[in-house]
Design a protein around this motif. Sequence first.
Motif, mmCIF file in Angstrom:
data_model
loop_
_atom_site.group_PDB
_atom_site.id
_atom_site.type_symbol
_atom_site.label_atom_id
_atom_site.label_comp_id
_atom_site.label_asym_id
_atom_site.label_seq_id
_atom_site.Cartn_x
_atom_site.Cartn_y
_atom_site.Cartn_z
ATOM 1 N N ALA A 60 84.487 -16.454 -27.200
ATOM 2 C CA ALA A 60 83.204 -17.001 -27.661
ATOM 3 C C ALA A 60 83.293 -17.431 -29.126
ATOM 4 O O ALA A 60 82.708 -18.443 -29.530
ATOM 5 N N ARG B 15 84.988 -20.702 -29.403
ATOM 6 C CA ARG B 15 84.064 -21.788 -29.057
ATOM 7 C C ARG B 15 83.175 -22.143 -30.245
ATOM 8 O O ARG B 15 82.971 -23.314 -30.564
ATOM 9 N N CYS B 16 82.655 -21.123 -30.922
ATOM 10 C CA CYS B 16 81.850 -21.361 -32.127
ATOM 11 C C CYS B 16 82.680 -22.098 -33.176
ATOM 12 O O CYS B 16 82.205 -23.046 -33.815
ATOM 13 N N ALA C 139 85.284 -24.060 -32.873
ATOM 14 C CA ALA C 139 85.528 -25.469 -32.526
ATOM 15 C C ALA C 139 84.265 -26.306 -32.717
ATOM 16 O O ALA C 139 84.311 -27.409 -33.255
ATOM 17 N N ALA C 140 83.135 -25.760 -32.284
ATOM 18 C CA ALA C 140 81.889 -26.528 -32.349
ATOM 19 C C ALA C 140 81.413 -26.709 -33.783
ATOM 20 O O ALA C 140 80.790 -27.714 -34.128
ATOM 21 N N LEU C 141 81.706 -25.741 -34.640
ATOM 22 C CA LEU C 141 81.110 -25.732 -35.973
ATOM 23 C C LEU C 141 82.117 -26.065 -37.075
ATOM 24 O O LEU C 141 81.851 -25.864 -38.254
ATOM 25 N N GLY C 142 83.269 -26.588 -36.698
ATOM 26 C CA GLY C 142 84.158 -27.166 -37.700
ATOM 27 C C GLY C 142 85.091 -26.202 -38.407
ATOM 28 O O GLY C 142 85.673 -26.550 -39.425
ATOM 29 N N SER D 153 85.739 -19.219 -23.790
ATOM 30 C CA SER D 153 85.860 -20.216 -24.871
ATOM 31 C C SER D 153 85.615 -21.634 -24.372
ATOM 32 O O SER D 153 85.524 -22.555 -25.185
ATOM 33 N N ALA E 208 88.198 -23.839 -25.780
ATOM 34 C CA ALA E 208 88.326 -24.001 -27.239
ATOM 35 C C ALA E 208 89.569 -23.302 -27.784
ATOM 36 O O ALA E 208 90.084 -23.683 -28.830
ATOM 37 N N VAL F 56 79.488 -12.006 -32.003
ATOM 38 C CA VAL F 56 79.485 -13.445 -31.705
ATOM 39 C C VAL F 56 78.300 -14.126 -32.390
ATOM 40 O O VAL F 56 78.444 -15.203 -32.993
ATOM 41 N N ALA G 291 78.624 -16.941 -35.250
ATOM 42 C CA ALA G 291 77.980 -18.254 -35.118
ATOM 43 C C ALA G 291 77.208 -18.606 -36.388
ATOM 44 O O ALA G 291 77.343 -19.704 -36.940
ATOM 45 N N ILE G 292 76.408 -17.671 -36.864
ATOM 46 C CA ILE G 292 75.618 -17.932 -38.073
ATOM 47 C C ILE G 292 76.546 -18.137 -39.272
ATOM 48 O O ILE G 292 76.333 -19.027 -40.107
ATOM 49 N N HIS H 273 78.267 -21.529 -39.117
ATOM 50 C CA HIS H 273 77.255 -22.523 -39.504
ATOM 51 C C HIS H 273 77.095 -22.536 -41.025
ATOM 52 O O HIS H 273 77.037 -23.606 -41.641
#
Lengths: 291, 291
Positions: free
Chosen positions: A150, A153-154, A156-159, A181, A184, A273, A277-278, A281
């Motif tokens: 997970a 995945r975060c 990859a999505a968030l750079g 993932s 990811a 997770v 994520a936060i 970001h």
Amino acid sequence: MPELIEVEDAADPRLADYVRLRDVELRKSLEAERGLFIAEGEKVIRRAVTTGYPVRSVLTTRRWLPGLADVLGGARVYLVPEDVMAGIAGFAVHRGALASMARRELPDLKTLLTEPPGTARGTAGFDAAGAGPRRVLVLEDLVDHGNVGAIFRCAAALGVEAVVLSPRCADPLYRRSVKVSMGAVFAVPYARMYDWHHGLAELRDLGFRTLALTPAPAATPIDEVALGPRVALLLGSEGDGLSSRWLREADEAVRIPMSPQAMSLGVDSLNVVAAAAIACHGLMRGAPAGR
Amino acid sequence: MPELIEVEDAADPRLADYVRLRDVELRKSLEAERGLFIAEGEKVIRRAVTTGYPVRSVLTTRRWLPGLADVLGGARVYLVPEDVMAGIAGFAVHRGALASMARRELPDLKTLLTEPPGTARGTAGFDAAGAGPRRVLVLEDLVDHGNVGAIFRCAAALGVEAVVLSPRCADPLYRRSVKVSMGAVFAVPYARMYDWHHGLAELRDLGFRTLALTPAPAATPIDEVALGPRVALLLGSEGDGLSSRWLREADEAVRIPMSPQAMSLGVDSLNVVAAAAIACHGLMRGAPAGR
């Protein structure tokens, strides 16, 4: 054209890569010895192949073959009856296809962190203009495969451009990590740190500012911390958080602001997770690639 | 003092509240008919009791009783041998204790959203100075119990004061939701919306600005949206996201900024818990209670 081989017997030794997928201890030693990992379902298999992992073989049924055939090249495909599939794997297989993929050698830490993102493992898609990744996650002893997947995945999505794993961190190519993932783990380059004691010093030598994520109230809120050109965010294990050594050695402690009421509600932390994520970001602020 | 009752037989009808905890369909109907839910482990049982849920009975072993006895009042406690416990529940029970708790009537939407946070369900710990919650999550058709639980944990930690569930959303008091939430489902007041068609209109009538979370590139980044005094953030289901009706009816679409490279990496979205975490964090901006 794939090489199609019909197999009727779940005990056929040619299917040994696929046995007892839920037996974590068996799978860890089997996959390490054979240098393989398992990709599950058409979407994940497709991503593993397109990011350059070699296919050892595929296990599927007549029903699911057509959706996969175009991506398999000349790979060996074992076709089994629907009811045999679950007997081999030990559970009902998601969308009826498994691939045994060959692992590749991981880059060392220095290669991962100094070569342009993407070149270390041949991943396409990154802007290769920089001289190495600028936003990195470092996972210390995360033992849950789902959490590791997970977090990739975060990332990859968030750079986040690369992930570093502590020596005891769970394997990103374990079946559950890969699945959670959404592939990811194939896209974000990673390396394993073999020297936990000197790991942070090595990161600093490579130009990274190290930020330790902690719930400690005295830490700097993640959205207010000075980031700098190269940042490594350290994330600790599910239960205990970061080790005291890493907390002490990091350049700065950062936290995610919690509700003033959270403590009185008996909810004094986020799961790892959600926290990752936060934090990812938060790292996007001022990232050179912009938003 | 708890009333201690030794039971040797896993088929004893007095233990019927606890049977086959992994059989989702059985549990759904059994728990609805009897008006109960199951809390697992000392920590979660303690939170359920201290937030005011009545204990129907407790199922545990001699080994785990001492850690719980102080919180149980005069509750009925069934003591079983270690090996009988798993036979009843259908799996090895986490930390050896289960409690069957009585559900309470949920507030209606208007009560939840207009009374000072905490009074609707008697939860302590909120600042009751306001006239109703100011930051609310609305979950549309989230069917995974673990995701619902994890989102409640984020909500509690990050200052979301209430949760609204669409008619088809999974039950926050289902065993897995409770467990993943770490008890946050007891702490954050919630209500179920029975009229999906007019749900958003009702939220607006109660003074809420509705924000639909979507991956659509044209949506406003979550950290830039104007929040206003009362905000309801709409979160869609794991697979399909929000319904087109809710997307259309919401006051504004908001998104979490993704890495420009994410799409080319084949990772074009976050999982719903990661997205909820970032969005809840974004809602804290300008929340009256401050950070």
